[in-house]
Design a protein around this motif. Structure first.
Motif, PDB file in Angstrom:
ATOM      1  N   TYR A  59       0.825  -1.024   0.380  1.00 60.10           N
ATOM      2  CA  TYR A  59      -0.034   0.408   0.073  1.00 60.10           C
ATOM      3  C   TYR A  59       0.440   0.935  -0.263  1.00 60.10           C
ATOM      4  CZ  TYR A  59      -3.293   3.205   1.589  1.00 60.10           C
ATOM      5  OH  TYR A  59      -4.251   4.850   2.100  1.00 60.10           O
ATOM      6  N   TYR A  60       1.813   1.159   0.292  1.00 61.04           N
ATOM      7  CA  TYR A  60       2.861   2.089   0.873  1.00 61.04           C
ATOM      8  C   TYR A  60       3.597   2.999  -1.145  1.00 61.04           C
ATOM      9  CZ  TYR A  60       2.804   1.127   5.843  1.00 61.04           C
ATOM     10  OH  TYR A  60       1.976   1.096   6.860  1.00 61.04           O
ATOM     11  N   GLY A  61       3.247   2.500  -1.404  1.00 63.73           N
ATOM     12  CA  GLY A  61       3.544   3.118  -3.166  1.00 63.73           C
ATOM     13  C   GLY A  61       4.628   1.902  -3.018  1.00 63.73           C
ATOM     14  N   PRO A  62       5.810   2.686  -4.279  1.00 62.35           N
ATOM     15  CA  PRO A  62       6.686   1.969  -4.126  1.00 62.35           C
ATOM     16  C   PRO A  62       7.772   1.683  -3.016  1.00 62.35           C
ATOM     17  CG  PRO A  62       7.774   4.307  -3.859  1.00 62.35           C
ATOM     18  CD  PRO A  62       6.108   4.411  -4.011  1.00 62.35           C
ATOM     19  N   SER A  63       7.217   1.742  -1.106  1.00 59.00           N
ATOM     20  CA  SER A  63       7.682   1.194  -0.520  1.00 59.00           C
ATOM     21  C   SER A  63       8.621  -0.373  -0.795  1.00 59.00           C
ATOM     22  CB  SER A  63       7.296   1.447   0.101  1.00 59.00           C
ATOM     23  OG  SER A  63       8.117   0.947   1.713  1.00 59.00           O
ATOM     24  N   GLU A  64       7.887  -0.943  -0.906  1.00 61.99           N
ATOM     25  CA  GLU A  64       8.686  -2.132  -1.246  1.00 61.99           C
ATOM     26  C   GLU A  64       9.646  -2.144  -1.841  1.00 61.99           C
ATOM     27  OE1 GLU A  64       5.343  -5.655   0.575  1.00 61.99           O
ATOM     28  OE2 GLU A  64       5.251  -5.444  -1.952  1.00 61.99           O
ATOM     29  N   VAL A  65       9.475  -1.514  -3.868  1.00 62.51           N
ATOM     30  CA  VAL A  65      10.327  -2.232  -4.784  1.00 62.51           C
ATOM     31  C   VAL A  65      12.210  -1.683  -4.126  1.00 62.51           C
ATOM     32  CG1 VAL A  65      10.966  -1.638  -6.951  1.00 62.51           C
ATOM     33  CG2 VAL A  65       8.477  -2.361  -6.195  1.00 62.51           C
ATOM     34  N   LEU A  66      11.349   0.145  -2.663  1.00 63.07           N
ATOM     35  CA  LEU A  66      12.567   0.686  -3.458  1.00 63.07           C
ATOM     36  C   LEU A  66      13.467   0.082  -2.174  1.00 63.07           C
ATOM     37  CD1 LEU A  66      11.549   3.949  -3.530  1.00 63.07           C
ATOM     38  CD2 LEU A  66      12.898   3.055  -5.067  1.00 63.07           C
ATOM     39  N   TYR A  67      13.367  -0.552  -1.190  1.00 64.28           N
ATOM     40  CA  TYR A  67      13.771  -0.963  -0.260  1.00 64.28           C
ATOM     41  C   TYR A  67      14.330  -2.425  -0.830  1.00 64.28           C
ATOM     42  CZ  TYR A  67      12.116   0.144   4.440  1.00 64.28           C
ATOM     43  OH  TYR A  67      12.547   1.794   5.442  1.00 64.28           O
ATOM     44  N   GLY A  68      13.796  -3.340  -1.357  1.00 63.98           N
ATOM     45  CA  GLY A  68      14.158  -4.602  -2.271  1.00 63.98           C
ATOM     46  C   GLY A  68      15.095  -3.963  -2.450  1.00 63.98           C
ATOM     47  N   ASN A  69      15.435  -3.072  -3.778  1.00 65.55           N
ATOM     48  CA  ASN A  69      16.707  -2.479  -4.443  1.00 65.55           C
ATOM     49  C   ASN A  69      17.923  -1.790  -3.334  1.00 65.55           C
ATOM     50  OD1 ASN A  69      15.505  -3.382  -6.690  1.00 65.55           O
ATOM     51  ND2 ASN A  69      14.761  -0.602  -7.090  1.00 65.55           N
ATOM     52  N   ALA A  70      17.637  -1.433  -2.528  1.00 68.09           N
ATOM     53  CA  ALA A  70      18.770  -1.089  -1.467  1.00 68.09           C
ATOM     54  C   ALA A  70      19.239  -1.753  -0.844  1.00 68.09           C
ATOM     55  CB  ALA A  70      18.265   0.289  -0.651  1.00 68.09           C
ATOM     56  N   LEU A  71      18.528  -3.089  -0.084  1.00 70.73           N
ATOM     57  CA  LEU A  71      18.916  -4.251   0.434  1.00 70.73           C
ATOM     58  C   LEU A  71      19.463  -4.582  -0.615  1.00 70.73           C
ATOM     59  CD1 LEU A  71      15.627  -5.354   2.190  1.00 70.73           C
ATOM     60  CD2 LEU A  71      17.477  -4.228   3.693  1.00 70.73           C
ATOM     61  N   GLU A  72      19.338  -5.141  -1.566  1.00 71.05           N
ATOM     62  CA  GLU A  72      20.438  -6.007  -2.605  1.00 71.05           C
ATOM     63  C   GLU A  72      21.677  -4.511  -2.857  1.00 71.05           C
ATOM     64  OE1 GLU A  72      20.596  -9.168  -6.011  1.00 71.05           O
ATOM     65  OE2 GLU A  72      19.784  -8.428  -4.659  1.00 71.05           O
ATOM     66  N   HIS A  73      21.464  -3.299  -2.704  1.00 65.12           N
ATOM     67  CA  HIS A  73      22.870  -2.931  -2.492  1.00 65.12           C
ATOM     68  C   HIS A  73      23.592  -3.012  -1.709  1.00 65.12           C
ATOM     69  CE1 HIS A  73      25.519   0.470  -4.892  1.00 65.12           C
ATOM     70  NE2 HIS A  73      25.334   0.875  -3.300  1.00 65.12           N
ATOM     71  N   ILE A  74      23.071  -3.545  -0.214  1.00 64.58           N
ATOM     72  CA  ILE A  74      23.935  -3.547   0.596  1.00 64.58           C
ATOM     73  C   ILE A  74      24.239  -5.057   1.146  1.00 64.58           C
ATOM     74  CG2 ILE A  74      23.797  -1.512   1.371  1.00 64.58           C
ATOM     75  CD1 ILE A  74      21.604  -1.989   3.489  1.00 64.58           C
ATOM     76  N   ARG A  75      23.503  -6.565   0.405  1.00 59.05           N
ATOM     77  CA  ARG A  75      23.927  -7.364   0.884  1.00 59.05           C
ATOM     78  C   ARG A  75      24.468  -8.135   1.492  1.00 59.05           C
ATOM     79  NH1 ARG A  75      22.377 -11.017  -4.734  1.00 59.05           N
ATOM     80  NH2 ARG A  75      24.061 -10.453  -6.048  1.00 59.05           N
TER      81      ARG A  75
END
Length: 337
Positions: A59-75
């Motif tokens: 429901y929070y718009g792009p929140s999941e996608v943006l978090y997923g991309n950021a988590l991938e960056h620091i995995r």
């Protein structure tokens, strides 16, 4: 700054860190362009300081996608087993909900894809007060099945009206053997400087419903308890808005920002009871939240004398009869009558 010490156990939701990074602010309701938020830096700073949990929603718009991309960056620095991931299902748009078992399963798998994970630590039904109790029961049955299949580790529900949340969780624990006790509940705007209704139900609610965890969200009451103007979407009364502005002015005259005072108050009241979800939009805001956490923590989980005096005046003399004032949220639930 000190680090919050956590020993995460993905099978035990009670090991969730005391502070959680929220996802509601990673959305156009709070930020015009969420994609421009420094999410990698926010996650890195938070994780480095022990804030190793995220709470978001489709429901929070792009929140999941943006978090997923950021988590991938620091995995490489922070692998999947080093943090908790919490999301929600059921709420699609402002006035659109789908609690069908088919959608619940679809939404969980989609969240896994977006967040780049093969499991979720906690999934809530999002804002259960907006649908019938029968629909919530069916959706919870599907979440329980997803838990049995290992796709999610824990399940629960979220919402605003505490009385209905108490009723529904107790009903599941006592009358729905296919569901049984839920693992966790997230309620918002119910444990803050203006509304302490959550405390009135603690700990009886947790015990009666056999809940493992009750989490507290929106400790600034969706932007009400700060010096800046309250967001236009806020559903509270105009009088409560006016009083919140008065509280901010009084706090400022005494050399304290209302947001800091409200943060310390909410943390002091909930620090030993469950996790608190933080709504921040920058590293600086996260730093301030952590400073307020340690201010309280290092004082034995208590407020200092100045804060206590300011809070007493604001609650008694400014909010007065509007303390614990609530607003309409959701549909009628005849089960409560």
């Amino acid at each position: 700054m000190k680090v919050i010490q956590t020993a995460l156990d993905h099978g035990d939701i009670t090991t969730m860190p005391p502070l959680v990074l929220g996802g509601a602010t990673i959305n156009t309701q709070y930020n015009d362009d969420p994609a421009k938020l420094p999410l990698v830096e926010m996650l890195t700073y938070g994780f480095e300081h022990g804030v190793r949990a995220i709470d978001t929603s489709p429901y929070y718009g792009p929140s999941e996608v943006l978090y997923g991309n950021a988590l991938e960056h620091i995995r490489d620095e922070f692998p999947r087993d080093s943090y908790f991931l919490c999301t929600k299902v059921g709420r699609i748009q402002l006035d659109e909900f789908d609690y069908s078992r088919k959608h619940v399963r679809f939404s969980v798998h989609r969240s896994c894809e977006r967040l780049k994970t093969d499991y979720l630590d906690l999934v809530y039904l999002h804002d259960v007060e907006f649908v019938t109790m029968a629909k919530s029961i069916e959706a919870l049955k599907e979440l329980k099945l997803l838990k049995s299949q290992g796709i999610i580790k824990n399940f629960g529900l979220s919402g605003y009206p505490v009385d209905y949340l108490v009723y529904l969780t107790k009903h599941c624990a006592l009358n729905e053997p296919e569901i049984g006790p839920l693992d966790a509940v997230l309620t918002y705007c119910n444990m803050n400087l203006q509304n302490t209704r959550l405390l009135e139900h603690w700990p009886k609610w947790k015990d009666d419903a056999h809940l493992k965890l009750i989490n507290n969200g929106s400790i600034l009451s969706m932007s009400l308890l700060r010096s800046q103007e309250t967001k236009s979407f806020h559903p509270c009364s105009q009088e409560l808005r006016r009083l919140a502005t008065q509280a901010a002015e009084y706090s400022a005259r005494n050399g304290v920002l209302l947001a800091d005072l409200a943060t310390r108050y909410a943390l002091a009241k909930w620090i030993d009871k469950g996790s608190t979800v933080l709504g921040v939009s920058s590293v600086e805001e996260l730093q301030v939240a952590l400073e307020n956490y340690w201010f309280v923590k290092d004082n034995g989980g208590q407020l200092n004398r100045q804060d206590s005096q300011l809070i007493e005046y604001i609650q008694d003399k400014i909010f007065g009869s509007h303390m614990n004032e609530v607003w309409q949220s959701g549909i009628e639930h005849p089960e409560l009558n």
